[in-house]
Scaffold this motif. Structure first.
Motif, PDB file in Angstrom:
ATOM      1  N   GLY A  59       0.806  -1.211   0.000  1.00 23.94           N
ATOM      2  CA  GLY A  59       0.000   0.000   0.000  1.00 23.94           C
ATOM      3  C   GLY A  59       0.840   1.262   0.000  1.00 23.94           C
ATOM      4  O   GLY A  59       2.055   1.223  -0.186  1.00 23.94           O
ATOM      5  N   THR A 105      -5.811   5.874   1.241  1.00 24.84           N
ATOM      6  CA  THR A 105      -6.260   5.050   0.117  1.00 24.84           C
ATOM      7  C   THR A 105      -7.422   4.148   0.521  1.00 24.84           C
ATOM      8  O   THR A 105      -7.827   4.125   1.679  1.00 24.84           O
ATOM      9  N   VAL A 153      -2.876  -0.873   4.334  1.00 28.50           N
ATOM     10  CA  VAL A 153      -1.454  -0.559   4.311  1.00 28.50           C
ATOM     11  C   VAL A 153      -0.773  -1.448   5.344  1.00 28.50           C
ATOM     12  O   VAL A 153      -1.255  -1.592   6.469  1.00 28.50           O
ATOM     13  N   ASN A 197      -3.378   6.531   6.158  1.00 29.67           N
ATOM     14  CA  ASN A 197      -3.721   5.745   4.979  1.00 29.67           C
ATOM     15  C   ASN A 197      -4.860   6.478   4.282  1.00 29.67           C
ATOM     16  O   ASN A 197      -6.005   6.410   4.719  1.00 29.67           O
ATOM     17  N   GLU A 201      -7.046   0.892   0.161  1.00 31.03           N
ATOM     18  CA  GLU A 201      -6.376  -0.385   0.383  1.00 31.03           C
ATOM     19  C   GLU A 201      -5.788  -0.453   1.787  1.00 31.03           C
ATOM     20  O   GLU A 201      -5.413   0.562   2.367  1.00 31.03           O
TER      21      GLU A 201
END
Length: 183
Positions: A136, A169, A173, A167, A171
């Motif tokens: 990630g 995102t 990490v 994080n 996804e």
């Protein structure tokens, strides 16, 4: 009681008794309430990462001193999937102690999972922190300066400063942290 709770409970009680400290003394040193300390020692509470850092800083011990099991073999193969994490921030920040602190080695190694769209504000602590990205994209905010880390990238910094793991995102990490304690 979960295995990790039992290990933390036993280690905290052992440290406190070896130093001749009461729960009141430990509460004053750490800023963690006496009732919370008692619950941790009795295995009735699974402390968060933040709470363990407060106790570690107050007692001037490493974070993983609470996660250390006794009588480990000299050769140790570890599967992260078989480890129980210390969970913080409602399950959005999970810390797995891979190799706990040993005074002769002066370091400890963790793997960390940070859930999507989440940020974890880390407690300031002693030592140098090394972050090694596995999966990630992590944004690391160190005293207001932001660093973006991708897989196979690393960063080192003094951990006695404000640092936030972010994080941004969708996804998961995953990264490793090595903490080196010079003295």
């Amino acid at each position: 009681m979960e295995f990790i709770q039992e290990v933390i409970a036993n280690n905290l009680a052992k440290m406190r008794k070896e130093r001749g400290l009461s729960l009141d003394n430990v509460s004053e040193l750490t800023g963690v309430s006496k009732s919370m300390l008692a619950q941790i020692e009795n295995g009735k509470s699974n402390p968060t990462v933040t709470t363990l850092w407060k106790i570690a800083n107050g007692l001037q011990v490493s974070f993983s001193a609470f996660l250390k099991e006794v009588d480990k073999p000299q050769i140790e193969k570890i599967n992260r999937n078989e480890l129980s994490p210390v969970i913080d921030d409602d399950g959005n920040y999970l810390v797995y102690s891979i190799f706990p602190f040993h005074p002769e080695k002066k370091f400890e190694i963790f793997t960390v999972e940070l859930k999507p769209r989440f940020r974890h504000i880390a407690e300031k602590h002693t030592g140098e922190e090394y972050v090694l990205m596995q999966r990630g994209t992590l944004t690391l905010d160190i005293q207001g300066e932001k660093f973006e880390l991708n897989p196979d990238e690393m960063i080192k910094f003094n951990a006695n400063t404000e640092h936030i793991y972010i994080n941004s995102t969708e996804e998961l990490v995953r990264f490793y942290i090595i903490i080196f304690y010079p003295e």
